[in-house]
Design an enzyme around this catalytic site. Sequence first.
Site, PDB file in Angstrom:
ATOM      1  N   TYR A   1      -2.751  -0.936  10.400  1.00 49.64           N
ATOM      2  CA  TYR A   1      -3.000  -1.313   8.968  1.00 49.64           C
ATOM      3  C   TYR A   1      -1.687  -0.880   8.368  1.00 49.64           C
ATOM      4  O   TYR A   1      -0.563  -1.590   7.673  1.00 49.64           O
ATOM      5  CB  TYR A   1      -4.069  -0.718   8.555  1.00 49.64           C
ATOM      6  CG  TYR A   1      -4.109  -0.910   7.172  1.00 49.64           C
ATOM      7  CD1 TYR A   1      -4.745  -2.262   6.743  1.00 49.64           C
ATOM      8  CD2 TYR A   1      -3.695   0.114   6.189  1.00 49.64           C
ATOM      9  CE1 TYR A   1      -4.808  -2.179   5.150  1.00 49.64           C
ATOM     10  CE2 TYR A   1      -3.863   0.029   4.768  1.00 49.64           C
ATOM     11  CZ  TYR A   1      -4.337  -1.360   4.133  1.00 49.64           C
ATOM     12  OH  TYR A   1      -4.452  -1.733   2.898  1.00 49.64           O
TER      13      TYR A   1
ATOM     14  N   SER B   1       0.863  -1.269  -0.048  1.00 48.23           N
ATOM     15  CA  SER B   1      -0.131  -0.137  -0.035  1.00 48.23           C
ATOM     16  C   SER B   1       0.975   1.287   0.222  1.00 48.23           C
ATOM     17  O   SER B   1       1.936   1.133   0.649  1.00 48.23           O
ATOM     18  CB  SER B   1      -0.917  -0.074   1.397  1.00 48.23           C
ATOM     19  OG  SER B   1      -1.455   1.324   1.580  1.00 48.23           O
TER      20      SER B   1
HETATM   21  N1  LIG Z   1      -8.300  -0.531  -1.859  1.00 50.48           N
HETATM   22  C1  LIG Z   1      -7.616   0.286  -1.433  1.00 50.48           C
HETATM   23  O1  LIG Z   1      -7.595   1.528  -1.172  1.00 50.48           O
HETATM   24  C2  LIG Z   1      -6.241  -0.409  -1.231  1.00 50.48           C
HETATM   25  C3  LIG Z   1      -5.093   0.637  -1.120  1.00 50.48           C
HETATM   26  C4  LIG Z   1      -3.896  -0.009  -0.592  1.00 50.48           C
HETATM   27  C5  LIG Z   1      -3.731  -1.449  -0.544  1.00 50.48           C
HETATM   28  N2  LIG Z   1      -4.775  -2.445  -0.663  1.00 50.48           N
HETATM   29  C6  LIG Z   1      -4.496  -3.735  -0.609  1.00 50.48           C
HETATM   30  O2  LIG Z   1      -5.123  -4.565  -1.673  1.00 50.48           O
HETATM   31  C7  LIG Z   1      -5.558  -5.710  -0.883  1.00 50.48           C
HETATM   32  C8  LIG Z   1      -6.811  -6.058  -1.771  1.00 50.48           C
HETATM   33  O3  LIG Z   1      -7.879  -5.291  -1.004  1.00 50.48           O
HETATM   34  P1  LIG Z   1      -9.181  -4.657  -1.652  1.00 50.48           P
HETATM   35  O4  LIG Z   1      -9.067  -3.292  -1.655  1.00 50.48           O
HETATM   36  O5  LIG Z   1      -9.251  -5.271  -3.002  1.00 50.48           O
HETATM   37  O6  LIG Z   1     -10.150  -4.880  -0.583  1.00 50.48           O
HETATM   38  P2  LIG Z   1     -11.557  -6.376  -0.592  1.00 50.48           P
HETATM   39  O7  LIG Z   1     -12.236  -6.068  -1.695  1.00 50.48           O
HETATM   40  O8  LIG Z   1     -11.785  -6.145   0.687  1.00 50.48           O
HETATM   41  O9  LIG Z   1     -10.486  -7.505  -0.857  1.00 50.48           O
HETATM   42  C9  LIG Z   1      -9.941  -8.099   0.010  1.00 50.48           C
HETATM   43  C10 LIG Z   1     -10.049  -9.620  -0.092  1.00 50.48           C
HETATM   44  O10 LIG Z   1      -9.268 -10.271   0.894  1.00 50.48           O
HETATM   45  C11 LIG Z   1      -9.921 -11.419   1.252  1.00 50.48           C
HETATM   46  N3  LIG Z   1      -9.465 -11.604   2.652  1.00 50.48           N
HETATM   47  C12 LIG Z   1      -9.584 -11.072   3.694  1.00 50.48           C
HETATM   48  N4  LIG Z   1      -8.875 -11.763   4.823  1.00 50.48           N
HETATM   49  C13 LIG Z   1      -8.693 -12.943   4.231  1.00 50.48           C
HETATM   50  C14 LIG Z   1      -8.390 -14.096   4.951  1.00 50.48           C
HETATM   51  N5  LIG Z   1      -8.027 -14.008   6.227  1.00 50.48           N
HETATM   52  N6  LIG Z   1      -8.177 -15.193   4.365  1.00 50.48           N
HETATM   53  C15 LIG Z   1      -8.497 -15.230   2.923  1.00 50.48           C
HETATM   54  N7  LIG Z   1      -9.018 -14.220   2.237  1.00 50.48           N
HETATM   55  C16 LIG Z   1      -9.167 -12.867   2.953  1.00 50.48           C
HETATM   56  C17 LIG Z   1     -11.533 -10.854   1.095  1.00 50.48           C
HETATM   57  O11 LIG Z   1     -12.382 -12.129   1.257  1.00 50.48           O
HETATM   58  P3  LIG Z   1     -12.965 -12.663   2.457  1.00 50.48           P
HETATM   59  O12 LIG Z   1     -13.558 -11.490   3.196  1.00 50.48           O
HETATM   60  O13 LIG Z   1     -14.135 -13.452   1.764  1.00 50.48           O
HETATM   61  O14 LIG Z   1     -11.888 -13.667   3.272  1.00 50.48           O
HETATM   62  C18 LIG Z   1     -11.607 -10.033   0.096  1.00 50.48           C
HETATM   63  O15 LIG Z   1     -11.671 -10.730  -1.175  1.00 50.48           O
HETATM   64  C19 LIG Z   1      -5.291  -5.816   0.228  1.00 50.48           C
HETATM   65  O16 LIG Z   1      -4.172  -6.305   0.694  1.00 50.48           O
HETATM   66  C20 LIG Z   1      -5.291  -4.363   0.551  1.00 50.48           C
HETATM   67  O17 LIG Z   1      -4.647  -3.883   1.842  1.00 50.48           O
HETATM   68  C21 LIG Z   1      -6.153  -1.657  -0.995  1.00 50.48           C
END
Ligand SMILES: NC(=O)c1ccc[n+]([C@@H]2O[C@H](COP(=O)([O-])OP(=O)(O)OC[C@H]3O[C@@H](n4cnc5c(N)ncnc54)[C@H](OP(=O)(O)O)[C@@H]3O)[C@@H](O)[C@H]2O)c1
Length: 245
Positions: free
Chosen positions: A152, A139
């Site tokens: 986080y 991130s």
């Molecule tokens: N969106 C942003 O602004 C942003 C910015 C910087 C970094 N990121 C990073 O990008 C990555 C993806 O996030 P996103 O934004 O796409 O959010 P998201 O839509 O909430 O996706 C996160 C995914 O991770 C899965 N997950 C969470 N905990 C888990 C566990 N213990 N075991 C297996 N799967 C798990 C969730 O599915 P389940 O709940 O079904 O497990 C969900 O499908 C993350 O690492 C996040 O920190 C996002």
Amino acid sequence: MNLSKNTVLITGGASGIGFALAQRLSHLGNHVVICGRRKEQLEIAKSVCPELDTIQCDVSKESDRVSLFERVTKEYPKLNILINNAGIQNRLAPLTEPQNWQSHRLELATNVEAPMHLSHLFISHLKSQASPAIVNVSSGLAFSPISFMATYCATKAALHSFTLSLRHQLRNTGISVIEIIPPSVNTDLGGKGLHDDGAPLDAFADHVMTKLAEGSLEFGYGFSEKSRLASRADIDQLFANMNRN
Ligand SMILES: NC(=O)c1ccc[n+]([C@@H]2O[C@H](COP(=O)([O-])OP(=O)(O)OC[C@H]3O[C@@H](n4cnc5c(N)ncnc54)[C@H](OP(=O)(O)O)[C@@H]3O)[C@@H](O)[C@H]2O)c1
């Protein structure tokens, strides 16, 4: 990176950034396996993109990570790309107030322990594959934290640091170690409606595919590209701007 004919595991691949990448990789002729905790979300992903294989798994649990590794390497012996994408972002009480340690611990287990342990588990398997890669999703907040999400941001800084060391240690193995550094992207991270002012998901995912195809090993997008390249003085200014309250 060659973006076809790979076998790819994406943790947290049923929604958000993981799913956007899963769809794109699948459409380019890769065999894509996704995992996540919610069975219903995996089913939704599969209904939108039937070529995906799904595995229910909680990567915050050590036993689930070991089972995932054993199952995936048995059922998909040609797996050559691991994408450590699963992550959670909790809105936790200010550090001046009593803390629910279990919530912090879950963020550490999901965002740091899981990608580190899965990398350890998969290295020996990946070493014998064609064009192997480990891709970690950190991130922009790894570089300058928002203090109200202290844990986080610390998990993402840790993942960035681990990725640098991993890349160096694997430099003679043939395994590429790639870091995707998202800015705020419109997904349901942390709950619906909390990430609606960020970059559009499709534009970000398209950018990721371009950078992967170019062979970039570390890249951000917009704000996070600036953060990852910022000088210490820039970071101090960024921190002040991001933490006015
Ligand atoms: N969106 C942003 O602004 C942003 C910015 C910087 C970094 N990121 C990073 O990008 C990555 C993806 O996030 P996103 O934004 O796409 O959010 P998201 O839509 O909430 O996706 C996160 C995914 O991770 C899965 N997950 C969470 N905990 C888990 C566990 N213990 N075991 C297996 N799967 C798990 C969730 O599915 P389940 O709940 O079904 O497990 C969900 O499908 C993350 O690492 C996040 O920190 C996002």
